[in-house]
Design a protein around this motif. Sequence first.
Motif, PDB file in Angstrom:
ATOM      1  N   THR A  43       0.880  -1.153  -0.015  1.00  0.00           N
ATOM      2  CA  THR A  43      -0.026  -0.072   0.045  1.00  0.00           C
ATOM      3  C   THR A  43       0.730   1.209   0.010  1.00  0.00           C
ATOM      4  O   THR A  43       2.108   1.239   0.510  1.00  0.00           O
ATOM      5  CB  THR A  43      -1.159  -0.009   1.236  1.00  0.00           C
ATOM      6  N   THR A  47       0.497   2.023   7.557  1.00  0.00           N
ATOM      7  CA  THR A  47       0.003   0.443   7.675  1.00  0.00           C
ATOM      8  C   THR A  47      -0.832  -0.164   6.737  1.00  0.00           C
ATOM      9  O   THR A  47      -1.412   0.786   5.748  1.00  0.00           O
ATOM     10  CB  THR A  47      -0.768   0.902   9.036  1.00  0.00           C
ATOM     11  N   ASP A  75      -3.472  -1.262   6.242  1.00  0.00           N
ATOM     12  CA  ASP A  75      -5.135  -1.125   6.238  1.00  0.00           C
ATOM     13  C   ASP A  75      -5.433   0.314   5.599  1.00  0.00           C
ATOM     14  O   ASP A  75      -6.515   0.751   5.448  1.00  0.00           O
ATOM     15  CB  ASP A  75      -5.746  -1.387   7.310  1.00  0.00           C
ATOM     16  N   ARG A 100      -9.989   3.836   4.346  1.00  0.00           N
ATOM     17  CA  ARG A 100      -8.480   3.578   4.170  1.00  0.00           C
ATOM     18  C   ARG A 100      -7.818   4.857   4.043  1.00  0.00           C
ATOM     19  O   ARG A 100      -7.387   5.544   3.089  1.00  0.00           O
ATOM     20  CB  ARG A 100      -8.224   2.912   2.736  1.00  0.00           C
ATOM     21  N   ILE A 127       1.650  -5.621   2.468  1.00  0.00           N
ATOM     22  CA  ILE A 127       0.270  -6.166   2.696  1.00  0.00           C
ATOM     23  C   ILE A 127       0.526  -7.711   2.873  1.00  0.00           C
ATOM     24  O   ILE A 127       0.948  -8.129   1.965  1.00  0.00           O
ATOM     25  CB  ILE A 127      -0.849  -5.521   1.887  1.00  0.00           C
TER      26      ILE A 127
END
Length: 288
Positions: free
Chosen positions: A14, A19, A21, A263, A287
């Motif tokens: 990502t 993070t 998420d 997100r 991820i």
Amino acid sequence: MTTHTPKPEVLHYTAFSHTPDGGNPAGVVLDAAGLGDEEMLAVAAELGYSESAFLTAPPDGFVGRAYGIRYFSPRAEVPFCGHATVATAIALAERTGPGELVFATRAGTVPVEVTEEGGGLRATLTSVEPYVEEAEDADLAEALAALRWPAADLDPALPPRIAFAGARHLVLAAATRARLADLDYDFGRLETLMHRLDLTTLQLVWRESATVHHVRNPFPVGGVVEDPATGAAAAAFGAYARELGLVPEEAVLTLHQGEDLGRPGELTVTLRAGDRRVRVGGAGARIG
């Protein structure tokens, strides 16, 4: 005898978040030399992320940590993708260390600097030469109709423009955060307009302050309702803000994106005096 191309290793990263998420996920294939266009598209379609990146050998004349790179949405190849560039740069830096990288994209040469920050990695790309142009009244009216936004809900201080810093984006500014949060558009109608204008996304913006903005990016041409964090559009918005005199020639902007999708991500846009290019930086994370 029939031979089959081995399935490539696809990494999942990502961009614009510390993070997994948050931010915008991208597939990253660090060795796509044996893949054809249809195979890359198939990988991107199977992943379903807004874009995935595929590294190839650099063109002749490139030296050092240089790579060819191509970007595919689930539906088509795109000339440049900021979040997949950041994701790829961080994936490479995890393997070979931080420092300077160069990517040869269809839109032009994009340098990226990866640095260590707070125990993680941060990548900052430098865009190709940007431009900003007027949006035709009829095209603006059609975009607003597809978005189901009344014209009165636009912020008159940030007029509509088409901006480019590797890909074309229509910049529309909402007068309120509530207007930006209420995104329920006609997918097919907006997709048709965007194909006609060669737009990659719409950059929908709400200005919290002179240097802090909240943004959203419909992406129907890629087969995705909304892009969670959009580096190419952030670069285009930096060029837009400078062109319209909304910020000084030397400025740092913070863009918040993805909050409405659950997100959250943060993009840093840096403008430098004497350099028309725009820098877009952010964190990244693997991820899984």
